[in-house]
Enzyme design. Structure first.
Site, mmCIF file in Angstrom:
data_model
loop_
_atom_site.group_PDB
_atom_site.id
_atom_site.type_symbol
_atom_site.label_atom_id
_atom_site.label_comp_id
_atom_site.label_asym_id
_atom_site.label_seq_id
_atom_site.Cartn_x
_atom_site.Cartn_y
_atom_site.Cartn_z
ATOM 1 C CD GLU A 87 -0.466 3.466 4.782
ATOM 2 O OE1 GLU A 87 -1.164 2.484 5.138
ATOM 3 O OE2 GLU A 87 -0.429 4.541 5.376
ATOM 4 C CB CYS A 93 -2.902 1.783 8.397
ATOM 5 S SG CYS A 93 -1.408 2.777 8.284
#
Length: 528
Positions: free
Chosen positions: A297, A331
């Site tokens: 990720e 993020c």
């Protein structure tokens, strides 16, 4: 192998960071109340037995073999929190051995047994959410309400996978001949190495640990050196919940050495990582030598498209939540706000007004909605992006400079008239800065949004259902929020496309990352 080891060490040096910082210009500006709040919170955590300063390997709370330590400090005040072990290769190899020895027993437990133990862990995390929230605010800086929210979110992954553990189904495939029976089994990958970031010190851990444990894997977690205290506190609660020693291990310290040991070991069958794309690529490269399963990720460059027909109030509220949560250090934070010409000025005015109402300060203080950035390097990056944008013609509507509190605080900022030639268009700022870009029509909006190597999260605000479908399908992103700024939930798959990563976390799909399929063919089954 030596050559590989040296290459891994060079590669992972990018994630090797230290928690000791020089005081930035202007010094530390800390109120008496802030100091008092921090001291009181620290005392409560010690009294609760949740302020731990050692790593966990098996059933042992460990120091580094050579006695080295690294200091964890409060980013809001600079106050000392703890000295934790600065571990390396030897400690990691021991943790791998312990996890490997624990794997046969843990993987052979029934799914009902693993489910019950995970449920016990969930209950303890919720029971201690207030203390864990304070701990997170102390080491990471986010406002207390937000930190407690993360504890609940993190616990949600444990609850979800306590339930999903019971649904690891296989399959019977109809055979082409009468004398065969074809079966597919789903079995745990094995020992897992997990490397997690500082921006969500607990949620990024449970999002990996919970499905791994549910599947029957054992795991070694390397938390960020900035925020290891949440990890070890949660690990202590896992032991209290009855999860056997060696199933969950925590090693803290030297990223190149810890990462190198995980990559080189043939006992470690999977690497899972949340962090930068640059480091993710190197972990993929390092995993190739032993052909490990990898889930990543990685970085993002999230666009938020606001069309002329959007509800401006909804758009302002959604963009505010998606941009400034955790001081812009997520993020999935909006990195580029694309606003259609017809409402550009109206939206800019309303959004700037909303941003000016954010309250910056120590996360333990009442009413604070934005805490500090994690360290001075993060502040320097934000300053660089803003200076570059202003030099190229951007207007500062709100903020635009370091906060009067000093240290690691930066003012919530809105920039108007930003353009694609600015660094902030193509680089993730990871801070509380929202640049506003103009666009003319839907085609241009989609083109600008997709003009990046990244593809994690994206956001669209429109009242036109047909446009919503078209744009959602056209965006090259793993996740799309339609008229919504907060899209993360444990029950939906989280992950990106392009250079934002591989695999999915959360939901039933997240369990697949920790399972292998085995095909079994029974022959000569015809009746005699």
């Amino acid at each position: 192998m030596l050559l590989f080891s040296r290459r891994v060490s060079r590669v992972l040096a990018a994630v090797s960071v230290h928690s000791k910082f020089a005081t930035p210009p202007g010094g530390i500006k800390m109120s008496t109340k802030a100091h008092s709040d921090s001291q009181e919170a620290t005392k409560k955590l010690r009294d609760a037995g949740l302020l731990l300063s050692r790593a966990l390997i098996g059933d042992k709370w460990c120091e580094a073999f050579d006695g080295r330590t690294i200091t964890v400090s409060n980013p809001a005040t600079g106050e000392f929190l703890a000295d934790v072990p600065f571990m390396g290769r030897k400690e990691t190899e021991l943790a791998i051995t312990v996890a490997n020895e624990a794997f046969p027993v843990w993987s052979q437990k029934t799914t009902a047994e693993r489910s019950k133990l995970l449920r016990n862990w969930f209950d303890l995390l919720i029971e201690h959410k207030e203390e864990l929230g304070r701990l997170m605010t102390l080491e990471q800086g986010k406002p207390l309400k937000e930190a407690i929210g993360e504890i609940v979110y993190a616990a949600g992954f444990v609850e979800l996978y306590a339930e999903e553990a019971k649904r690891i189904y296989g399959e019977i495939i109809p055979a082409a001949t009468h004398d065969k029976r074809l079966i597919v089994l789903r079995q745990p990958v094995g020992v897992v190495g997990a490397i997690t970031p500082w921006n969500f010190p607990l949620a990024m851990i449970t999002r990996k640990v919970a499905p791994a444990l549910a599947a029957g894997c054992t795991i070694i977690v390397k938390p960020s050196e900035f925020t290891p205290l949440s990890a070890v506190a949660a690990a202590k609660l896992a032991l209290q919940a009855g999860i056997p020693p060696g199933v969950l291990n925590i090693v803290i310290g030297d990223a190149p050495q810890i990462g190198g040991a995980l990559l080189e070991s043939t006992k470690v069958r999977k690497i899972t990582f949340t962090g930068s794309t640059q480091v993710g690529k190197k972990l993929m490269e390092g995993s190739a030598a032993t052909v490990k399963k990898v889930s990543l990720e990685l970085g993002g460059n999230a666009p938020c498209i606001i069309f002329d027909d959007a509800n401006i109030e909804v758009a302002v509220r959604g963009a505010l939540a998606a941009k400034y949560r955790n001081s812009g250090q997520t993020c999935v934070c909006i990195n580029r706000i694309l606003v259609q010409d017809g409402i550009y000025e109206e939206f800019a005015k309303a959004f700037a007004q909303a941003v000016s109402g954010l309250h910056v300060g120590n996360g333990l203080e009442e009413g604070v909605t934005q805490g500090p950035l994690i360290n001075p390097a993060a502040v320097a990056k934000v300053v660089s992006h803003v200076e570059d944008a202003v030099a190229k013609g951007a207007r500062v509507l709100v903020g635009g400079k370091t906060h009067s509190l000093g240290r690691t605080f930066y003012e919530p900022t809105v920039l108007a008239d930003t353009t694609p030639d600015m660094k902030i268009f193509c680089e993730e700022v990871f801070g509380p800065v929202a640049p506003l870009f103009r666009f003319k029509d839907e085609k241009e909006a989609v083109r600008l949004a997709n003009d990046t190597h990244f593809g994690l999260a994206s956001y669209v605000f429109t009242e036109n259902i047909s446009r919503a479908w078209r744009v959602a399908e056209a965006l090259e992103y793993g996740m799309v929020g339609l008229n919504e700024g907060l899209i993360s939930t444990e029950v939906a798959p989280f992950g990106g496309v392009k250079q934002s990563g591989l695999g999915r976390e959360g939901s039933k799909y997240g369990l697949d990352e920790y399972l292998e399929m085995k095909y079994v063919c029974f022959g000569n089954m015809a009746s005699s």
